[in-house]
Design a protein around this motif. Structure first.
Motif, mmCIF file in Angstrom:
data_model
loop_
_atom_site.group_PDB
_atom_site.id
_atom_site.type_symbol
_atom_site.label_atom_id
_atom_site.label_comp_id
_atom_site.label_asym_id
_atom_site.label_seq_id
_atom_site.Cartn_x
_atom_site.Cartn_y
_atom_site.Cartn_z
ATOM 1 N N ILE A 185 9.172 -7.732 0.125
ATOM 2 C CA ILE A 185 8.956 -6.988 1.365
ATOM 3 C C ILE A 185 10.238 -7.067 2.194
ATOM 4 O O ILE A 185 10.868 -8.118 2.283
ATOM 5 C CB ILE A 185 7.760 -7.588 2.142
ATOM 6 C CG1 ILE A 185 6.465 -7.347 1.377
ATOM 7 C CG2 ILE A 185 7.670 -7.007 3.548
ATOM 8 C CD1 ILE A 185 5.249 -8.023 1.983
ATOM 9 N N ASP A 186 10.614 -5.944 2.785
ATOM 10 C CA ASP A 186 11.836 -5.828 3.597
ATOM 11 C C ASP A 186 13.103 -6.073 2.791
ATOM 12 O O ASP A 186 14.163 -6.333 3.351
ATOM 13 C CB ASP A 186 11.782 -6.753 4.822
ATOM 14 C CG ASP A 186 10.648 -6.394 5.769
ATOM 15 O OD1 ASP A 186 10.253 -5.204 5.820
ATOM 16 O OD2 ASP A 186 10.145 -7.293 6.471
ATOM 17 N N VAL A 187 13.003 -5.998 1.477
ATOM 18 C CA VAL A 187 14.164 -6.078 0.584
ATOM 19 C C VAL A 187 14.269 -4.778 -0.216
ATOM 20 O O VAL A 187 15.329 -4.174 -0.302
ATOM 21 C CB VAL A 187 14.069 -7.302 -0.367
ATOM 22 C CG1 VAL A 187 15.235 -7.336 -1.341
ATOM 23 C CG2 VAL A 187 13.997 -8.598 0.437
ATOM 24 N N GLU A 194 -0.224 -6.043 -4.072
ATOM 25 C CA GLU A 194 0.010 -7.326 -3.413
ATOM 26 C C GLU A 194 1.436 -7.411 -2.884
ATOM 27 O O GLU A 194 2.358 -6.842 -3.457
ATOM 28 C CB GLU A 194 -0.306 -8.494 -4.345
ATOM 29 C CG GLU A 194 0.439 -8.509 -5.651
ATOM 30 C CD GLU A 194 -0.044 -9.591 -6.596
ATOM 31 O OE1 GLU A 194 -0.962 -10.359 -6.247
ATOM 32 O OE2 GLU A 194 0.498 -9.683 -7.699
ATOM 33 N N ARG A 195 1.551 -8.095 -1.759
ATOM 34 C CA ARG A 195 2.841 -8.268 -1.093
ATOM 35 C C ARG A 195 3.537 -6.918 -0.887
ATOM 36 O O ARG A 195 4.691 -6.735 -1.237
ATOM 37 C CB ARG A 195 3.717 -9.249 -1.878
ATOM 38 C CG ARG A 195 3.131 -10.656 -1.952
ATOM 39 C CD ARG A 195 3.987 -11.604 -2.765
ATOM 40 N NE ARG A 195 4.285 -11.124 -4.095
ATOM 41 C CZ ARG A 195 3.473 -11.235 -5.156
ATOM 42 N NH1 ARG A 195 2.296 -11.807 -5.035
ATOM 43 N NH2 ARG A 195 3.848 -10.772 -6.335
ATOM 44 N N PHE A 199 -3.197 -0.332 -12.576
ATOM 45 C CA PHE A 199 -2.229 0.144 -11.602
ATOM 46 C C PHE A 199 -1.823 -1.082 -10.788
ATOM 47 O O PHE A 199 -2.684 -1.812 -10.288
ATOM 48 C CB PHE A 199 -2.889 1.197 -10.718
ATOM 49 C CG PHE A 199 -2.051 1.684 -9.587
ATOM 50 C CD1 PHE A 199 -0.997 2.544 -9.816
ATOM 51 C CD2 PHE A 199 -2.327 1.301 -8.286
ATOM 52 C CE1 PHE A 199 -0.225 3.021 -8.773
ATOM 53 C CE2 PHE A 199 -1.563 1.768 -7.238
ATOM 54 C CZ PHE A 199 -0.515 2.638 -7.484
ATOM 55 N N TYR A 200 -0.522 -1.310 -10.668
ATOM 56 C CA TYR A 200 -0.042 -2.517 -10.000
ATOM 57 C C TYR A 200 1.183 -2.156 -9.178
ATOM 58 O O TYR A 200 2.103 -1.503 -9.680
ATOM 59 C CB TYR A 200 0.320 -3.571 -11.051
ATOM 60 C CG TYR A 200 0.835 -4.872 -10.493
ATOM 61 C CD1 TYR A 200 -0.032 -5.872 -10.081
ATOM 62 C CD2 TYR A 200 2.200 -5.098 -10.396
ATOM 63 C CE1 TYR A 200 0.445 -7.071 -9.579
ATOM 64 C CE2 TYR A 200 2.683 -6.307 -9.896
ATOM 65 C CZ TYR A 200 1.804 -7.291 -9.491
ATOM 66 O OH TYR A 200 2.279 -8.466 -9.000
ATOM 67 N N VAL A 201 1.178 -2.566 -7.924
ATOM 68 C CA VAL A 201 2.329 -2.395 -7.040
ATOM 69 C C VAL A 201 2.518 -3.706 -6.292
ATOM 70 O O VAL A 201 1.558 -4.260 -5.744
ATOM 71 C CB VAL A 201 2.126 -1.251 -6.020
ATOM 72 C CG1 VAL A 201 3.329 -1.118 -5.109
ATOM 73 C CG2 VAL A 201 1.853 0.058 -6.718
ATOM 74 N N ALA A 202 3.772 -4.198 -6.261
ATOM 75 C CA ALA A 202 4.013 -5.466 -5.577
ATOM 76 C C ALA A 202 5.446 -5.557 -5.059
ATOM 77 O O ALA A 202 6.364 -4.915 -5.581
ATOM 78 C CB ALA A 202 3.744 -6.640 -6.522
#
Length: 182
Positions: free
Chosen positions: A76-78, A173-174, A131-134
């Protein structure tokens, strides 16, 4: 498992998607990298496809993921996926999403990049298995969207969302979602 990498390159090369030679996702080329991945992975592939998005701000018009895709940023934020001003021309008109699950509109399952891969609300057999997003930030950039106040005939305005997921198993997640709304 099939893995691809996308980063912002400064060497002028488009890359091959390997860890040693990532696709170039900078300067509004992120969607080209996603299209290249779709051309390399058969529609009916049962393998998990991991797309590693390295650090930076990536401009996108929004994209539909394939079956069993994992979208993984660096944090996150990267890693940022930022929705360009798409008006109402995103893949899921009349509403707009950065990432969506898909079905294939071509009954022959050609993987030539010319057939639509639309979000799945119409074909149960086309649902993404997983389906996965992180580990990223999704920015719809609502304040800059030219269609954000457009009326759609039924009195409502265009919605801008980060993820539209219809799948058997979905994990998010995240992930930070910013500048979304209607």
């Amino acid at each position: 498992m099939i893995s691809f990498w996308i980063k912002i390159r400064t060497d002028g090369q488009s890359g091959t998607g390997t860890q040693a030679d990532p696709f170039d996702g900078g300067n509004k080329k992120f969607d080209d990298a996603i299209k290249a991945i779709k051309l390399k992975v058969p529609y009916d592939s049962k393998e998990t496809v991991v797309i590693n998005i390295l650090d930076g701000h990536f401009a996108t018009r929004g994209f539909a993921v394939g079956k069993n895709w994992k979208i993984v940023g660096q944090g996150i934020d990267v890693t940022y996926l930022e929705l360009q001003d798409v008006g109402r021309t995103n893949f899921k008109d009349p509403d707009v999403y950065i990432i969506g699950t898909v079905y294939d509109d071509d009954e022959n399952h050609q993987n030539d990049g010319n057939h639509r891969r639309d979000p799945v609300w119409a074909k149960l057999d086309g649902w993404a298995d997983t389906f996965y997003v992180a580990d990223l930030t999704l920015d719809c950039q609502w304040p800059i969207q030219s269609a954000r106040t457009a009326q759609m005939g039924n009195g409502r305005t265009v919605k801008y969302g980060c993820i539209h997921a219809q799948c058997i198993t979905g994990i998010i997640e995240r992930v930070r979602a910013i500048h979304w709304g209607s």
